[in-house]
Each structure stands twice: as C-alpha cells, then as structure tokens.
Design a protein around this motif. Sequence first.
Motif, PDB file in Angstrom:
ATOM      1  N   GLU A 222       0.891  -1.374   0.007  1.00 47.48           N
ATOM      2  CA  GLU A 222       0.079   0.020  -0.064  1.00 47.48           C
ATOM      3  C   GLU A 222       1.064   1.256  -0.008  1.00 47.48           C
ATOM      4  O   GLU A 222       0.528   2.098  -0.719  1.00 47.48           O
ATOM      5  CB  GLU A 222      -0.827  -0.177   1.124  1.00 47.48           C
ATOM      6  N   TYR A 223       1.988   1.138   0.656  1.00 46.77           N
ATOM      7  CA  TYR A 223       2.747   2.490   0.703  1.00 46.77           C
ATOM      8  C   TYR A 223       3.329   2.816  -0.806  1.00 46.77           C
ATOM      9  O   TYR A 223       3.536   3.961  -0.979  1.00 46.77           O
ATOM     10  CB  TYR A 223       4.228   1.875   1.477  1.00 46.77           C
ATOM     11  N   ILE A 224       3.637   1.622  -1.543  1.00 45.55           N
ATOM     12  CA  ILE A 224       4.305   1.899  -2.881  1.00 45.55           C
ATOM     13  C   ILE A 224       2.893   2.291  -3.833  1.00 45.55           C
ATOM     14  O   ILE A 224       2.889   3.351  -4.537  1.00 45.55           O
ATOM     15  CB  ILE A 224       4.661   0.611  -3.354  1.00 45.55           C
ATOM     16  N   MET A 225       1.664   1.799  -3.682  1.00 47.74           N
ATOM     17  CA  MET A 225       0.681   2.208  -4.476  1.00 47.74           C
ATOM     18  C   MET A 225       0.184   3.670  -4.035  1.00 47.74           C
ATOM     19  O   MET A 225      -0.326   4.366  -4.984  1.00 47.74           O
ATOM     20  CB  MET A 225      -0.505   1.120  -4.344  1.00 47.74           C
ATOM     21  N   SER A 226       0.344   4.016  -2.746  1.00 45.87           N
ATOM     22  CA  SER A 226      -0.179   5.250  -2.471  1.00 45.87           C
ATOM     23  C   SER A 226       0.470   6.366  -2.712  1.00 45.87           C
ATOM     24  O   SER A 226       0.166   7.542  -2.947  1.00 45.87           O
ATOM     25  CB  SER A 226      -0.021   5.390  -0.735  1.00 45.87           C
ATOM     26  N   GLU A 227       1.773   6.150  -3.465  1.00 49.50           N
ATOM     27  CA  GLU A 227       2.343   7.096  -4.071  1.00 49.50           C
ATOM     28  C   GLU A 227       2.258   7.010  -5.686  1.00 49.50           C
ATOM     29  O   GLU A 227       2.826   7.982  -6.481  1.00 49.50           O
ATOM     30  CB  GLU A 227       4.128   6.871  -3.901  1.00 49.50           C
ATOM     31  N   GLY A 228       1.264   6.215  -6.031  1.00 53.25           N
ATOM     32  CA  GLY A 228       0.897   6.341  -7.752  1.00 53.25           C
ATOM     33  C   GLY A 228       1.596   4.949  -8.368  1.00 53.25           C
ATOM     34  O   GLY A 228       1.186   5.038  -9.419  1.00 53.25           O
ATOM     35  N   ASN A 229       2.434   4.323  -7.795  1.00 56.56           N
ATOM     36  CA  ASN A 229       2.729   3.165  -8.597  1.00 56.56           C
ATOM     37  C   ASN A 229       1.993   1.967  -8.162  1.00 56.56           C
ATOM     38  O   ASN A 229       1.990   1.679  -7.296  1.00 56.56           O
ATOM     39  CB  ASN A 229       4.273   3.043  -8.461  1.00 56.56           C
ATOM     40  N   PHE A 230       1.108   1.612  -9.189  1.00 57.76           N
ATOM     41  CA  PHE A 230       0.040   0.591  -9.239  1.00 57.76           C
ATOM     42  C   PHE A 230       0.585  -0.951  -9.464  1.00 57.76           C
ATOM     43  O   PHE A 230      -0.007  -1.837  -9.547  1.00 57.76           O
ATOM     44  CB  PHE A 230      -1.218   0.739  -9.897  1.00 57.76           C
ATOM     45  N   ASN A 231       1.835  -0.773  -9.947  1.00 53.87           N
ATOM     46  CA  ASN A 231       2.552  -1.901 -10.472  1.00 53.87           C
ATOM     47  C   ASN A 231       3.443  -2.794  -9.478  1.00 53.87           C
ATOM     48  O   ASN A 231       4.636  -2.541  -9.579  1.00 53.87           O
ATOM     49  CB  ASN A 231       3.319  -1.644 -11.879  1.00 53.87           C
ATOM     50  N   VAL A 232       2.784  -3.511  -8.402  1.00 49.63           N
ATOM     51  CA  VAL A 232       3.358  -4.173  -7.471  1.00 49.63           C
ATOM     52  C   VAL A 232       3.131  -5.764  -7.808  1.00 49.63           C
ATOM     53  O   VAL A 232       1.953  -6.117  -7.873  1.00 49.63           O
ATOM     54  CB  VAL A 232       2.914  -3.677  -6.276  1.00 49.63           C
ATOM     55  N   ILE A 233       4.198  -6.434  -7.560  1.00 52.72           N
ATOM     56  CA  ILE A 233       4.055  -7.743  -7.332  1.00 52.72           C
ATOM     57  C   ILE A 233       4.690  -8.507  -6.019  1.00 52.72           C
ATOM     58  O   ILE A 233       5.872  -7.967  -5.701  1.00 52.72           O
ATOM     59  CB  ILE A 233       5.095  -8.496  -8.605  1.00 52.72           C
ATOM     60  N   PHE A 234       3.821  -9.220  -5.633  1.00 54.00           N
ATOM     61  CA  PHE A 234       4.449  -9.807  -4.394  1.00 54.00           C
ATOM     62  C   PHE A 234       5.273 -10.980  -4.500  1.00 54.00           C
ATOM     63  O   PHE A 234       5.273 -11.656  -5.552  1.00 54.00           O
ATOM     64  CB  PHE A 234       3.320 -10.243  -3.393  1.00 54.00           C
ATOM     65  N   CYS A 235       6.287 -11.387  -3.546  1.00 53.08           N
ATOM     66  CA  CYS A 235       6.910 -12.493  -3.999  1.00 53.08           C
ATOM     67  C   CYS A 235       7.490 -12.907  -2.510  1.00 53.08           C
ATOM     68  O   CYS A 235       7.806 -12.799  -1.659  1.00 53.08           O
ATOM     69  CB  CYS A 235       8.443 -12.227  -4.470  1.00 53.08           C
ATOM     70  N   GLU A 236       6.539 -14.297  -2.462  1.00 55.56           N
ATOM     71  CA  GLU A 236       6.720 -15.352  -1.106  1.00 55.56           C
ATOM     72  C   GLU A 236       7.980 -15.679  -1.135  1.00 55.56           C
ATOM     73  O   GLU A 236       8.492 -16.427  -2.173  1.00 55.56           O
ATOM     74  CB  GLU A 236       5.735 -16.084  -0.796  1.00 55.56           C
ATOM     75  N   ARG A 237       8.957 -15.508  -0.142  1.00 52.80           N
ATOM     76  CA  ARG A 237      10.423 -16.034  -0.199  1.00 52.80           C
ATOM     77  C   ARG A 237      10.632 -16.909   1.236  1.00 52.80           C
ATOM     78  O   ARG A 237      11.789 -16.985   1.480  1.00 52.80           O
ATOM     79  CB  ARG A 237      11.290 -15.039  -0.461  1.00 52.80           C
ATOM     80  N   GLY A 238       9.525 -17.409   2.079  1.00 47.35           N
ATOM     81  CA  GLY A 238       9.788 -17.974   3.260  1.00 47.35           C
ATOM     82  C   GLY A 238      10.121 -17.186   4.383  1.00 47.35           C
ATOM     83  O   GLY A 238      10.470 -15.834   4.083  1.00 47.35           O
ATOM     84  N   ILE A 239       9.681 -17.527   5.480  1.00 46.41           N
ATOM     85  CA  ILE A 239       9.785 -16.777   6.829  1.00 46.41           C
ATOM     86  C   ILE A 239      10.502 -17.399   7.936  1.00 46.41           C
ATOM     87  O   ILE A 239      10.872 -18.673   7.630  1.00 46.41           O
ATOM     88  CB  ILE A 239       8.268 -16.364   7.210  1.00 46.41           C
ATOM     89  N   ARG A 240      10.989 -16.743   8.659  1.00 41.87           N
ATOM     90  CA  ARG A 240      12.025 -17.200   9.667  1.00 41.87           C
ATOM     91  C   ARG A 240      10.896 -18.134  10.721  1.00 41.87           C
ATOM     92  O   ARG A 240      10.055 -17.608  11.330  1.00 41.87           O
ATOM     93  CB  ARG A 240      12.696 -16.001  10.381  1.00 41.87           C
ATOM     94  N   THR A 241      11.398 -19.202  11.055  1.00 44.12           N
ATOM     95  CA  THR A 241      10.652 -20.093  12.038  1.00 44.12           C
ATOM     96  C   THR A 241      11.924 -20.867  12.725  1.00 44.12           C
ATOM     97  O   THR A 241      13.052 -20.574  12.395  1.00 44.12           O
ATOM     98  CB  THR A 241       9.920 -21.235  11.361  1.00 44.12           C
ATOM     99  N   TYR A 242      11.516 -21.758  13.726  1.00 38.28           N
ATOM    100  CA  TYR A 242      12.484 -22.554  14.360  1.00 38.28           C
ATOM    101  C   TYR A 242      12.882 -23.721  13.825  1.00 38.28           C
ATOM    102  O   TYR A 242      14.074 -24.338  13.982  1.00 38.28           O
ATOM    103  CB  TYR A 242      11.984 -23.179  15.595  1.00 38.28           C
ATOM    104  N   GLU A 243      12.700 -24.093  12.496  1.00 40.85           N
ATOM    105  CA  GLU A 243      12.988 -25.164  11.535  1.00 40.85           C
ATOM    106  C   GLU A 243      14.547 -24.976  11.093  1.00 40.85           C
ATOM    107  O   GLU A 243      14.781 -23.588  10.762  1.00 40.85           O
ATOM    108  CB  GLU A 243      12.078 -25.423  10.647  1.00 40.85           C
ATOM    109  N   THR A 244      15.324 -25.990  11.138  1.00 36.65           N
ATOM    110  CA  THR A 244      16.629 -25.692  10.658  1.00 36.65           C
ATOM    111  C   THR A 244      17.095 -26.578   9.310  1.00 36.65           C
ATOM    112  O   THR A 244      18.313 -26.239   8.722  1.00 36.65           O
ATOM    113  CB  THR A 244      17.632 -25.816  11.751  1.00 36.65           C
ATOM    114  N   VAL A 245      16.113 -27.259   9.127  1.00 37.04           N
ATOM    115  CA  VAL A 245      16.245 -28.306   8.096  1.00 37.04           C
ATOM    116  C   VAL A 245      16.330 -27.323   6.612  1.00 37.04           C
ATOM    117  O   VAL A 245      17.050 -27.594   5.798  1.00 37.04           O
ATOM    118  CB  VAL A 245      15.175 -29.327   7.837  1.00 37.04           C
TER     119      VAL A 245
END
Length: 337
Positions: A222-245
């Motif tokens: 929303e921060y990006i779009m609120s400045e007028g740039n509507f071309n935003v693509i999300f990228c899921e890249r994993g989150i930090r958890t307790y798993e170490t594998v």
Amino acid sequence: MIIVMEPKATQEQVEAVKDRLVQAGFQTHLSVGESRTIIGVIGDKKEMSKVELEVLSGVEKCVSITEDYKLVNREFKPEDTIIDVGGAKIGGNHLAVMAGPCAVESIEQLREAAQYVKASGAQFLRGGAFKPRTSPYAFQGLEVKGLEMLAKVGQETGLKIVTEIMDASAIDAVCEYADVLQIGARNMQNFYLLKEVGKTNKPVLLKRGLAATVSEWLNAAEYIMSEGNFNVIFCERGIRTYETVTRNTLDLSAVVAIKAASHLPIIVDPSHGTGVRNMVLPMGRGAIAVGADGLMVEMHPNPAKALCDGKQSLTPTDFENFMAEMRRTAVFMGKTL
Ligand code: PEP
Ligand code: MN
C-alpha cells in the motif's frame, strides 16, 4: 472508502463523482474493470461521510474498506491485475519465471546464465548488483558495474531485468538499468524506500519480510501504491521459523491469503524459501499448484564456484529439468509457461 459505479455508468457520471470528491478535498484513484468502474477515496472517514455521493447518478453504492490497505485491496479492484513489463506479463494465465544467479559476478558468468534462462523460455533475468549480506565481509555485489552488465545482457537476449534496490540513493541508477525493481526481504518495511519506489514508473517486486505477517506485507504494498505506482508484484520467499532443515519456511498458504485479499499478482521464490537445491523443484511445483503467478529461482553456470547462495542455486541441467517440470505443472493448472 470505495464508490462502486453502476455497470452502465457513463464516463460523465464517473467524472461528476470524481469532481465532487476533489472539490471536497479528497484524492481519488480509479479502477476501471471489465464490468464496472470503482472509485477509491482515501482520507478522513468523518469528513467523507459529509459528502453525499449515493444521490449522484450512476453510483450504485459506497462501501467503507475496513482494512488499512485500500488500493491493494481486492474490494477496490475485483479483477486480477496483470502487469506488463515491456510485453512480458505477470498475472493472468501465463506464468512468469525470473531466473538467474544470486549475484552478478562477471559479464561472462551473467551471459552464460542468461543463455540458459533464455533457452528455457523464461522472460526475466534476475541478478543482484547490490547484495544485502549478513556479514559485512561477504561479497557485497558489483554495484553500478553489475547494473551495467545486467542491462547489456538484457539487451543482448531480450530478457527483462529484475534487480534489487537497497537504498533510495541508488534509485536513479537502478531505474536506468532495470525493468523491475526488487525490494528485498530485509527492506520490506523500509517505508522511506517503499515511498521512493512508489514515485517511479517501474514495476516493483516486493519480497516478504523475514518475519512479516501477510497483513504487514499488504500494507507495505500500500505504501508503494499510495505514491501512484500501481505495478506491484508480491514475492513469497519464506519466513523465519524454528526449523533448521531449511533456510526459511516457505509459506505457500500466503499465496492463497494474498490472492484473497488483493488483486495484485504474487510469485514464489523456492530458492531462498528453502535454501536447499533439491527442494527447489518440488516447492516450485507446489507454488504453481496453489495458484502462484510465477517463480523466482536462482541458477548458476557453476554453483560450486558461486560467490553467493551456491547451495541453493540450480545447475544448468537442474534448471532445464526444473523448467520442464514447471511447464507440466502449469498445464495441470490451465496456465502456460
Ligand atoms: C535475492 O533475491 O537476491 C535476495 C537477497 O532475496 P531475499 O531478499 O528474499 O533474501
Ligand atoms: Mn540469493
């Protein structure tokens, strides 16, 4: 708040509503869909309720959006957004693949990687010129020289260039050489940087923060779009958890959550999402199966010699197999690659 126009509303009726809002001191954003137009208004709720809009002709209803993110919201734009990067599309029925080395190391390395990317039918070449490394002693990237190499190889191959911008001071340089600006996980909540890329006309690939909730991520967009740039693509890249594998825990449920909450496209990065070469293909397959609009994947002509993220980078042969498998999975989902 959003003002939903009737399906048959005319251009004049839309303009009349917009004028009424502008006169009252509000900013408006238009979403022109196939069946109807929606006008988004941002501002003080109380003040907005004083403007009588429902009486205007062509207005079907006014709906207040309860979430903090408004322009990103699917209520503002019910249809999926398709982003066109010089003819290469992200969203819709065609899957986008962004592949290449973690970091640009030399023109030879980049050229070789790009040849495999091009041959596979992918449309985007990725590669970092500014690298956010955990250690200050690790390779930090070739910076502007790396950007020049990316642009050169982009011109030679026709591949669109995706590269990370880490600081607003580099915005002019990155905009000059790249087709898509990548905001890395570590900067997802660098609100100043988000606003600055929001002022550019380049599509922005917004990676999920290391420990960001889906809601925080939507607000970052929303921060990006609120400045007028509507071309935003999300990228899921994993989150930090307790798993170490794995290096991170790839959250494929986020794809479904983002698709429900927003009209913007979302791609998945199984390379950073797992950190393990052998997991990239199966998790890429999973990403397509849950409805992702594409993939970002690291490949290197010789991962054993990579200056960055060699362990998760696909070899040229792995990459060929990866693309063949993604293509099979795409068919299953009624998409093409
Ligand atoms: C990258 O894609 O090169 C990268 C650094 O990824 P992330 O910001 O997701 O860690
Ligand atoms: Mn990397």
